[in-house]
Design an enzyme around this catalytic site. Structure first.
Site, PDB file in Angstrom:
ATOM      1  N   TYR A 178       0.843  -1.201   0.000  1.00 15.26           N
ATOM      2  CA  TYR A 178       0.000   0.000   0.000  1.00 15.26           C
ATOM      3  C   TYR A 178       0.878   1.251   0.000  1.00 15.26           C
ATOM      4  O   TYR A 178       2.106   1.171  -0.025  1.00 15.26           O
ATOM      5  CB  TYR A 178      -0.952  -0.024   1.193  1.00 15.26           C
ATOM      6  N   ARG A 226       0.500  -2.209  10.736  1.00 19.12           N
ATOM      7  CA  ARG A 226       0.346  -3.403   9.897  1.00 19.12           C
ATOM      8  C   ARG A 226       1.597  -3.514   9.040  1.00 19.12           C
ATOM      9  O   ARG A 226       1.920  -2.587   8.283  1.00 19.12           O
ATOM     10  CB  ARG A 226      -0.903  -3.255   9.039  1.00 19.12           C
ATOM     11  N   GLY A 339      -8.261 -14.165  11.133  1.00 16.69           N
ATOM     12  CA  GLY A 339      -9.224 -13.412  10.344  1.00 16.69           C
ATOM     13  C   GLY A 339     -10.412 -14.249   9.946  1.00 16.69           C
ATOM     14  O   GLY A 339     -11.422 -14.326  10.643  1.00 16.69           O
ATOM     15  N   ARG A 340     -10.285 -14.926   8.807  1.00 14.65           N
ATOM     16  CA  ARG A 340     -11.425 -15.644   8.235  1.00 14.65           C
ATOM     17  C   ARG A 340     -11.937 -16.765   9.132  1.00 14.65           C
ATOM     18  O   ARG A 340     -13.124 -17.086   9.105  1.00 14.65           O
ATOM     19  CB  ARG A 340     -11.040 -16.197   6.860  1.00 14.65           C
ATOM     20  N   CYS A 363     -12.537 -22.702   8.435  1.00 14.09           N
ATOM     21  CA  CYS A 363     -12.439 -21.870   7.237  1.00 14.09           C
ATOM     22  C   CYS A 363     -11.770 -22.700   6.142  1.00 14.09           C
ATOM     23  O   CYS A 363     -10.750 -23.339   6.381  1.00 14.09           O
ATOM     24  CB  CYS A 363     -11.611 -20.622   7.534  1.00 14.09           C
ATOM     25  N   CYS A 382     -19.415 -14.746   4.887  1.00 18.47           N
ATOM     26  CA  CYS A 382     -18.648 -15.994   4.859  1.00 18.47           C
ATOM     27  C   CYS A 382     -19.424 -17.026   4.056  1.00 18.47           C
ATOM     28  O   CYS A 382     -20.637 -17.164   4.231  1.00 18.47           O
ATOM     29  CB  CYS A 382     -18.407 -16.491   6.282  1.00 18.47           C
TER      30      CYS A 382
END
Length: 665
Positions: A178, A226, A339-340, A363, A382
């Site tokens: 980024y 991050r 996360g997921r 996941c 999800c």
């Protein structure tokens, strides 16, 4: 048997902030915001459910700090009292469960910017750099004054976050390539002012940002960053990402430089490194697909931990509790970021702490319901848990009238319909004509990299048992069965059948279906041609080369392989790179003409070609099986056609279809 999980539930400090355990919820893109950028009720419910589920630290989705460069609609620069009051509802609710919550604050994608996400047409970067998605578009270099404006906007945005009750902020990002990351890397920073040149100058944007935040919000206000430890770039372009274990020359940030950067960030005042890997060229490190190994970023996070004393949090398929507990216990990292897995199961943390591992809904790394929905402008959810982001709308409530429910078909869709129906209090009988539950997901999960898919089937089997569903195996359902059972409602989940190849020689013994190949019910020779370059066909080709050392060629009628609706770029790009690495032959615009004694004859761009093949695998799609539904739809019960038997789709379609209809009965 898993090891001692207790280490994951020891408190830790990030600056002055004490976190109750070593498990953070990773920042994930979320569109559930009010017009002023504050989190709406759907987002509040999503985060609170994870706080209730035991997570120690929540890092939210990002919000821009300013609206002049890489401008977005809602920013902290325009946030007023209503923003602060709205977000206090979130922070207050999260705090009730003992969790801490930090707001991720952002200031531009730079060359990463994607169509539809930004309001202006002024592409910016650290220097003149090509856009990731459209390399013909060049991004201009920010002026010195513009960089300083961005730094001050970070400080102002952090102050708003502090007023709204957030426990700290996370700066986005020296991560994933980024805008701030574009300043940090020599390959994207050719500046000659104080923000370019030496490593210290390239990091000046990041270091002055934390200093500005601390000056504005106080030295004790926690600031995380991050941070991608290693870039895994071979150059510019979506085909220039390196793969795990690949021998390559790093184009971006390598480990040697990363060790120096970590120390500089610590000395500048950052309180923790929230780490992963990759750039958009190697997007699959930050958003690891099914093909990525567990803990794919752990070794690199452990490396930089050697050079800092501030906490290092590691993200990237850290959802194996044993691996995570061992890493934290060793002191080689301080915490994990999930996360997921927390989308798939909001109670992941509590289930790990109580060691109810078999009850964790896994996941599967598909990205269909989360990342792909986000980049399509839809609310993050999800594929296997429709409640995500819709916790109130999709809350499972007892049915007003308890019914007799018959489910025909034990695939994923049928099992989901049975599970939800049972949870709502209905009496449920599920009928499966074979001796195994799972349907077409059994062959789909057979590949070596589909361990989580196998676990999902096991999870469903356990849930059916725990919810009291009566399962009838090896049972064909007909009108007599229905009459004897006298159901009030019937779910028909009979799935689909494979399309037949309609060319001369298609009945050859060389020709087998994708299911036969995956289940290994028929022999597969050394030279293989796969007809169909969709997801299943390409995964079969990859599996056969990786695990069986077969020589594989793939034929696809379309101009490109993997033209699959809902397939996320992280998954697609990694699979394309794996295809290239394993030297799998790809033939596009290919029309099969004939199966010959030699192999396959096809037309490619006007040329007729014949490939040798010992085995030909057809992966050309499926047709819904509505036969039973047509026979029983007027039987007197309320009959619902679900899953692939209604419309051939992906796993997300099968689960959501069953969930929504079961909720309505």
């Amino acid at each position: 048997m898993k090891g001692d999980m207790n280490v994951l539930f020891q408190p830790m400090k990030i600056g002055t902030m004490e976190v109750k355990n070593r498990i953070a919820m990773a920042p994930m893109g979320l569109h559930s915001k009010n017009p002023d950028g504050s989190f709406n009720q759907d987002a509040i419910d999503l985060y609170v459910a994870r706080a209730k589920g035991g997570v120690g630290l929540i890092v939210t989705t990002g919000i821009a700090c300013q609206n002049k460069l890489d401008a977005m609609r809602a920013t902290l620069a325009t946030a007023g009292d209503s923003y602060i009051e709205s977000n206090k509802k979130l922070t207050d609710e999260v705090h009730k469960y003992g969790a801490k919550i930090v707001l991720q604050i952002a200031n531009g994608a730079g060359r990463n910017r994607k169509d539809g996400f930004f309001m202006d047409n002024d592409p910016i970067s650290s220097s003149e750099n090509p856009n990731v998605w459209h390399p013909e578009i060049m991004h201009r270099a920010l002026t010195t004054e513009e960089v300083q404006f961005l730094i001050q906007s970070y400080a102002d945005g952090a102050y708003v976050a502090k007023q709204a009750g957030f426990d700290g902020v996370e700066v986005h990002a020296l991560h994933e390539g980024y805008l701030m990351d574009q300043f940090s890397m020599e390959c994207t920073n050719c500046r000659t002012d104080q923000y370019g040149g030496s490593l210290e100058n390239r990091l000046r944007y990041a270091t002055e940002t934390v200093q500005a935040i601390k000056d504005k919000c106080g030295k004790d206000f926690p600031v995380l960053i991050r941070y991608s430890v290693k870039s895994y770039m071979k150059g510019f372009g979506l085909d220039k990402g390196a793969l795990p274990g690949e021998d390559f020359e790093e184009f971006g940030r390598d480990l040697e430089e990363s060790a120096k950067i970590a120390k500089i960030l610590q000395d500048a005042g950052y309180d923790a490194l929230d780490s992963d890997n990759g750039t958009y060229e190697s997007w699959y490190f930050a958003h690891p697909p099914v093909y990525m190994p567990k803990a794919c970023n752990l070794a690199d996070a452990q490396y930089i931990k050697k050079f800092v004393t501030i906490p290092v949090i590691c993200a990237g398929k850290m959802d194996d509790p044993e691996i995570s507990a061992e890493a934290v216990a060793s002191g080689s990292i301080d915490a994990i970021s999930i996360g997921r897995a927390l989308l798939a199961d909001s109670e992941w943390v509590n289930k790990v702490q109580t060691q109810h591992f078999d009850d964790i809904r896994p996941c599967i790394g598909c990205h269909a319901g989360c990342l792909e929905r986000f980049f399509s402008g839809k609310n993050t959810s999800c594929a296997i848990n429709p409640q995500v982001g819709q916790e109130r709308k999709y809350e499972i409530k007892p049915a007003d009238v308890k019914k007799n429910i018959m489910v025909i078909g034990g695939g994923i869709s049928g099992m989901e319909a049975a599970r939800i129906s049972a949870l709502r209090g209905h009496k449920v009988d599920l009928y499966e004509r074979t001796d195994r539950l799972g349907g077409v997901f059994i062959p789909a999960s057979s590949m070596s990299f589909k361990e989580e898919d196998k676990k999902l089937i096991q999870w469903y089997v356990k849930q059916l048992k725990d919810t009291g569903v009566t399962v009838h195996m090896n049972t064909e359902v007909d009108e007599n069965t229905i009459q004897a059972s006298n159901p009030d409602s019937i779910f028909v989940a009979t799935g689909s059948t494979a399309r037949n190849l309609n060319v001369e020689g298609a009945n050859s013994e060389k020709v087998i279906t994708a299911v036969e190949a995956l289940l290994e019910t028929k022999p597969i020779g050394d030279k293989v041609v796969v007809i169909g370059g969709g997801l299943t066909g390409v995964e079969i080709g990859y599996s056969l080369t990786k695990d069986k050392e077969k020589q594989v060629e793939i034929l696809e009628m379309l101009p490109e392989i993997l033209q699959v609706q809902g397939l996320n770029s992280a998954n697609k790009t990694m699979l394309q790179n794996l295809v290239s690495t394993y030297n799998i032959g790809i033939h596009t615009n290919a029309k099969v003409i004939e199966i010959t004694s030699k192999g396959v004859k096809f037309e490619e761009n006007g040329n007729v070609i014949e490939l040798e093949a010992d085995t030909i695998i057809t992966s050309i799609g499926y047709i819904s099986d509505k036969t039973l539904y047509e026979a029983i739809k007027d039987c007197g019960a309320d009959v619902h056609l679900i899953g692939d038997s209604s419309k051939v789709s992906n796993l997300m379609g099968a689960v959501w279809d069953a969930y929504e209809i079961a909720q309505s009965i």
